[in-house]
Design an enzyme around this catalytic site. Structure first.
Site, PDB file in Angstrom:
ATOM      1  N   CYS A   2       0.842  -1.178   0.000  1.00 32.87           N
ATOM      2  CA  CYS A   2       0.000   0.000   0.000  1.00 32.87           C
ATOM      3  C   CYS A   2       0.886   1.240   0.000  1.00 32.87           C
ATOM      4  O   CYS A   2       1.883   1.309   0.713  1.00 32.87           O
ATOM      5  CB  CYS A   2      -0.943   0.080   1.187  1.00 32.87           C
ATOM      6  N   ARG A  27       3.862  -0.250  -4.794  1.00 33.03           N
ATOM      7  CA  ARG A  27       3.579  -0.811  -3.469  1.00 33.03           C
ATOM      8  C   ARG A  27       2.254  -1.574  -3.423  1.00 33.03           C
ATOM      9  O   ARG A  27       1.893  -2.162  -2.411  1.00 33.03           O
ATOM     10  CB  ARG A  27       3.545   0.306  -2.425  1.00 33.03           C
ATOM     11  N   TRP A  75      -2.759  -2.680  -1.716  1.00 33.90           N
ATOM     12  CA  TRP A  75      -2.497  -4.113  -1.862  1.00 33.90           C
ATOM     13  C   TRP A  75      -3.427  -4.767  -0.860  1.00 33.90           C
ATOM     14  O   TRP A  75      -3.263  -4.595   0.349  1.00 33.90           O
ATOM     15  CB  TRP A  75      -1.027  -4.427  -1.558  1.00 33.90           C
ATOM     16  N   ASN A 101      -1.991   1.624   5.727  1.00 38.60           N
ATOM     17  CA  ASN A 101      -1.121   0.544   5.259  1.00 38.60           C
ATOM     18  C   ASN A 101      -0.854  -0.362   6.456  1.00 38.60           C
ATOM     19  O   ASN A 101      -0.387   0.119   7.477  1.00 38.60           O
ATOM     20  CB  ASN A 101       0.189   1.149   4.739  1.00 38.60           C
ATOM     21  N   GLY A 102      -1.172  -1.644   6.353  1.00 40.45           N
ATOM     22  CA  GLY A 102      -0.925  -2.560   7.469  1.00 40.45           C
ATOM     23  C   GLY A 102      -2.171  -3.345   7.795  1.00 40.45           C
ATOM     24  O   GLY A 102      -3.108  -3.420   6.991  1.00 40.45           O
ATOM     25  N   GLU A 484      17.070 -18.020  -8.214  1.00 42.02           N
ATOM     26  CA  GLU A 484      16.691 -16.648  -8.571  1.00 42.02           C
ATOM     27  C   GLU A 484      16.104 -16.604  -9.989  1.00 42.02           C
ATOM     28  O   GLU A 484      15.109 -15.918 -10.231  1.00 42.02           O
ATOM     29  CB  GLU A 484      17.927 -15.732  -8.439  1.00 42.02           C
ATOM     30  N   LYS A 488      12.305 -15.275 -10.769  1.00 40.65           N
ATOM     31  CA  LYS A 488      12.010 -14.193 -11.719  1.00 40.65           C
ATOM     32  C   LYS A 488      10.959 -14.658 -12.727  1.00 40.65           C
ATOM     33  O   LYS A 488      10.049 -13.910 -13.084  1.00 40.65           O
ATOM     34  CB  LYS A 488      13.285 -13.759 -12.475  1.00 40.65           C
ATOM     35  N   GLU A 491       7.363 -15.017 -11.067  1.00 40.52           N
ATOM     36  CA  GLU A 491       6.668 -13.785 -10.702  1.00 40.52           C
ATOM     37  C   GLU A 491       6.362 -12.903 -11.906  1.00 40.52           C
ATOM     38  O   GLU A 491       5.400 -12.144 -11.878  1.00 40.52           O
ATOM     39  CB  GLU A 491       7.430 -13.008  -9.624  1.00 40.52           C
ATOM     40  N   HIS A 507      17.798 -37.400  -7.416  1.00 38.27           N
ATOM     41  CA  HIS A 507      17.059 -37.865  -6.238  1.00 38.27           C
ATOM     42  C   HIS A 507      15.556 -37.627  -6.381  1.00 38.27           C
ATOM     43  O   HIS A 507      14.828 -37.672  -5.407  1.00 38.27           O
ATOM     44  CB  HIS A 507      17.597 -37.168  -4.977  1.00 38.27           C
ATOM     45  N   LYS A 610       5.748  -4.395  -3.951  1.00 36.54           N
ATOM     46  CA  LYS A 610       7.203  -4.309  -3.789  1.00 36.54           C
ATOM     47  C   LYS A 610       7.637  -4.438  -2.333  1.00 36.54           C
ATOM     48  O   LYS A 610       8.635  -5.071  -2.034  1.00 36.54           O
ATOM     49  CB  LYS A 610       7.673  -2.979  -4.355  1.00 36.54           C
TER      50      LYS A 610
END
Ligand code: F6R
Length: 615
Positions: A2, A27, A75, A101-102, A484, A488, A491, A507, A610
Site C-alpha cells: 500500500c 507498493r 495491496w 497501510n498494514g 533466482e 524471476k 513472478e 534424487h 514491492k
C-alpha cells in the site's frame, strides 16, 4: 505494501497526490483513491484496479480544487479489491477520511463495538473502523492529532495511517507503527508518504518518523509526538536520490531500466569502501571490530531475492572467514527458536528495509542478545533503523516489483562484508582482499558486456512463449542463481519454474524431464573447482539424454559444454565466487522478455507488491 500520500500547501492537492501515487504504485495496485478538503467539505473518489481507473473516474467526475488531500494505492489484505473496499474510508458524516497501510488485528472487536453504537460500516476493511473511531474521538476533543493519538492507543497490529478532517482544513495527520511513513518539508508545503519517491520532485528535505509516533503537518509546521502526546525526537535528512531515478527515462519498463542500471549500481555500492592501500573501510558499520572478531556464527535472514543473495553470501563468508554461516528465510526464523547469543552476528538483507518478516526476525535476534547488521537499499527504513549497524547498497530507487539491480548490489555488499570479516579476523590475506576488490571493481564492465549480448536471450525467450514449465539447475554459487532465475520467471511470466541443485536432480526431480522441456543450467567455471564443472557437464548430459532442451550459461572459453548445449549463453570469465554477478543477468533479461511476450505487466506483476509489510 500500500502506498500512502498526504499533502498540504499551495498547489492543487489532487495533482500532487495523484503524481505521488504514480510513484508509489509499485507498493500495490489493487485499487486507488483520493480525498480532498475543499469548500468546507470533503470530496473523495476511489476505484478498484490500477491508478489509471481512478484517473478515468476523475476525468468524468472531477473533484473540486483544494490545498489539502490524501491518497492511497492498495495491496488488498482485508476485503476483496473492490470500489467499496478501496481507501480512503470515510465516517458516516463524510467529515473524516483515512488511508491505511498494514493490518489492524483487533478490528473485529472494534467493528462490533462501533456497530453497537449505531455506526454503519460499508466495507469489509479493517481501516473503516479507524475512520469512525477518529470521527467519534474528534467530536469530543476537537483536535485531529489528539484524536489520532487516542485512537492509535486502541489499535493492535501494524499500521501507517494518514487522515484529514473537514473541520481542520489545513492539517494532515499521520501515525506510524511498524509500516513506513516519511515527512517531506517544502517551502510553504508539507508531504506525508510511504516513500520519499512520492515527493522528491517537490522537496529533498525529509524527516524520518519513529515507531509509535503521530505527526501533524501544516504548510509551515511539522509536529511529532509519541502516542501519549510527548514531543518526539526526529531525524531530518536530505534525500540524495535524483528525481529522474524514479522515471522510466525512455525504457519500456522500469525493470528494463533497472537491469541496464546494474553496472552503475554496482560501482556506486563499492564507492568509498576501499582505502588507498586497497583495504576495506566500512566506516558506517557501527559494530566494533572486537565484536566482529569474536563472532562465532553468522546467521543471515532475508526473503525472496534477498534470500538468494544470502545463500550466495554463505559461500563467501565461510570461504573467506571460516566462520559457520547459516541462512534462513526470515518468515521461518523466529518460530523455530533459533540458538542465538552475543557472539552471533545476524545479518538482515532487505532492499526496502521494510519487509515485515525480516523485521520480526531481526527483533527476535536482538531480543536474544545477538548483534544485527542490516544490508539495505533504503536510507532510514525500519530495518536499518532498528539494527545495530547498516551497510547500505546504493542501487538507487528500485521501482519495478521484481528485484534486479538491488540483488546485484546486495551481492556486492555481502562480498564486502565477508572480506571485511576476513580482514578484521586475519583469516584472509591482504593481497587476496585487494585482488577480490580489484575483481569487484571490474565486474561492472563485465555486467555491461553481458547486457550488450542479450539479443539471442530475448529471441530464445520469445520462442518459449508457450512453454508451461522451465527448470533451472546450478551447483555451488550457481544453485542460488538457479533459484533466482526460477523466481524471476514465476513472478513475471506466471510460468511454472523451479530451481534445483543439479546434484539433487537424480534424487527425484529428474522424473520431470520429458522431451522438449526447457532446462537452464548455470555452469560453474572450469577453472578453480573444476570437479564441480565436470559434474555439471555430466548432469547436462543426463537431462539431454532424456529429451530436455538445454539452455546453458557458461563462461567464455568453456568448450566442454558446447556439444550438450541446445542454446549457449556466454558470460565473461569471473572468479568463482563472483560468478553470480554475471550469470544472473541473462536470467533477468530472459524472464522480462518472456513476461512481455506473454502480455504481462512487467513492472507490476499480478498479486504482488514491492514492499511486503505484512507477515
Ligand atoms: C523478487 C522480489 C522479492 C523481494 C522480497 C524481499 O523479485 O523482489 O522476492 O526480494 O520481497 O524484499 P526486500 O529485499 O525489500 O526485503
Amino acid at each position: 505494501m500500500c502506498g500512502i500520500v498526504g499533502y498540504v500547501g499551495g498547489q492543487s492537492a489532487l495533482d500532487v497526490v495523484i503524481a505521488g501515487l504514480k510513484r508509489l504504485e509499485y507498493r500495490g495496485y489493487d485499487s486507488a483513491g483520493v480525498a480532498v478538503l475543499a469548500d468546507g467539505g470533503m470530496a473523495a473518489a476511489k476505484k478498484a484496479g490500477k491508478l489509471v481507473n481512478l484517473e478515468k473516474e476523475l476525468d468524468s467526475r472531477p473533484l473540486p480544487t483544494g490545498a489539502t488531500g490524501i491518497g492511497h494505492t492498495r495491496w488488498a489484505t482485508h476485503g476483496a479489491p473492490t470500489d467499496a473496499n478501496a481507501h480512503p474510508h470515510l465516517d458516516n458524516a463524510g467529515r473524516v477520511a483515512v488511508v491505511h497501510n498494514g493490518i489492524i488485528e483487533n478490528f473485529a472487536a472494534l467493528r462490533a463495538e462501533l456497530a453497537e453504537r449505531g455506526h454503519a460500516l460499508e466495507s469489509e476493511t479493517d481501516t473503516e473502523t479507524v475512520a469512525h473511531l477518529l470521527a467519534e474521538t474528534f467530536s469530543s476533543c476537537g483536535d485531529l492529532a489528539e484524536a489520532m493519538r487516542l485512537v492509535c492507543r486502541r489499535l493492535e497490529g501494524a499500521f501507517t495511517l494518514v487522515a484529514v478532517h473537514a473541520d481542520e482544513p489545513d492539517v494532515v495527520v499521520g501515525a506510524r507503527r511498524n509500516s513506513p511513513l516519511v515527512v517531506g518539508v517544502g517551502e510553504g508545503e508539507a508531504f506525508l508518504a510511504s516513500d520519499v519517491a512520492a515527493f522528491i520532485e517537490h522537496t529533498r528535505s525529509a524527516i524520518e518518523l519513529g515507531q509509535d509516533q503521530v505527526v501533524e503537518v501544516r504548510r509551515d509546521a511539522v509536529t511529532v509526538t509519541d502516542f501519549d502526546g510527548a514531543p518526539a525526537e526526529v531525524r531530518a535528512y536530505h534525500v540524495d536520490w535524483d528525481a529522474s531515478a524514479a522515471e522510466k527515462g525512455g525504457y519500456a519498463s522500469f525493470m528494463l531500466k533497472e537491469i541496464a542500471e546494474q553496472p552503475k549500481a554496482v560501482a556506486d555500492t563499492l564507492l568509498g569502501r576501499i582505502d588507498a592501500g586497497g583495504f576495506l573501510t566500512l566506516d558506517e558499520l557501527r559494530i566494533p571490530d572486537e565484536v566482529l572478531r569474536e563472532a562465532r556464527k553468522v546467521v543471515i535472514v532475508a526473503c525472496g531475492t534477498a534470500f538468494h543473495a544470502a545463500l550466495i553470501a554463505k559461500y563467501a563468508i565461510e570461504h573467506w572467514t571460516r566462520i559457520p554461516c547459516e541462512v534462513e528465510l526470515a518468515s521461518e526464523f523466529r518460530y523455530r527458536d533459533p540458538i542465538l547469543d552475543a557472539q552471533t552476528l545476524v545479518v538482515a538483507i532487505s532492499q526496502s528495509g521494510e519487509t515485515m518478516d525480516t523485521l520480526m526476525a531481526l527483533r527476535h535476534a536482538r531480543e536474544q542478545g545477538a548483534k544485527v547488521l542490516a544490508i539495505s537499499n533504503t536510507n532510514g527504513a525500519t530495518i536499518p533503523r532498528e539494527s545495530d549497524a547498516v551497510l547500505y547498497t546504493h542501487a538507487g530507487p528500485e521501482v519495478a516489483v521484481a528485484s534486479t539491480k538491488a540483488f546485484l548490489t546486495q551481492l556486492v555488499a555481502v562480498y564486502l562484508l565477508a572480506l571485511y570479516l576476513g580482514q578484521v579476523r586475519g583469516t584472509t590475506w591482504g593481497d587476496e582482499i585487494r585482488a577480490v576488490v580489484r575483481d569487484l571493481a571490474r565486474i561492472g564492465e563485465d555486467v555491461e558486456r553481458v547486457l550488450e549480448t542479450m539479443e539471442p536471450v530475448r529471441e530464445l525467450a520469445r520462442s518459449l512463449a508457450d512453454a508451461n514449465t522451465v527448470l533451472f539447475l546450478g551447483r555451488h554459487v550457481g544453485f542460488p542463481v538457479a533459484l533466482e532465475g526460477a523466481l524471476k520467471l514465476k513472478e513475471l511470466a506466471y510460468m511454472h519454474a523451479e530451481g534445483f541443485a543439479a546434484g539433487e536432480l537424480k534424487h527425484g526431480p529428474i522424473a520431470l524431464i520429458e522431451k522438449g522441456l526447457p532446462v537452464v543450467v548455470v555452469v560453474p567455471s572450469p577453472r578453480g573447482r573444476s570437479v564441480l564443472h565436470d559434474k555439471i557437464v555430466s548432469n547436462i548430459q543426463e537431462i539431454r539424454a532424456r529429451g530436455a532442451r538445454t539452455i546453458v550459461i557458461a563462461e567464455e572459453g568453456d568448450e566442454a559444454v558446447v556439444p550438450y548445449a541446445d542454446h549457449l549463453i556466454r558470460v565473461p570469465v569471473t572468479p568463482v565466487l563472483l560468478q553470480p554477478m554475471v550469470s544472473t543477468v541473462p536470467l533477468q533479461v530472459f524472464a522480462c522478455e518472456l513476461a512481455t511476450v506473454r502480455g504481462n505487466d512487467v513492472d507490476q506483476p499480478r498479486n504482488l507488491a514491492k514492499s511486503v509489510t505484512v507477515e
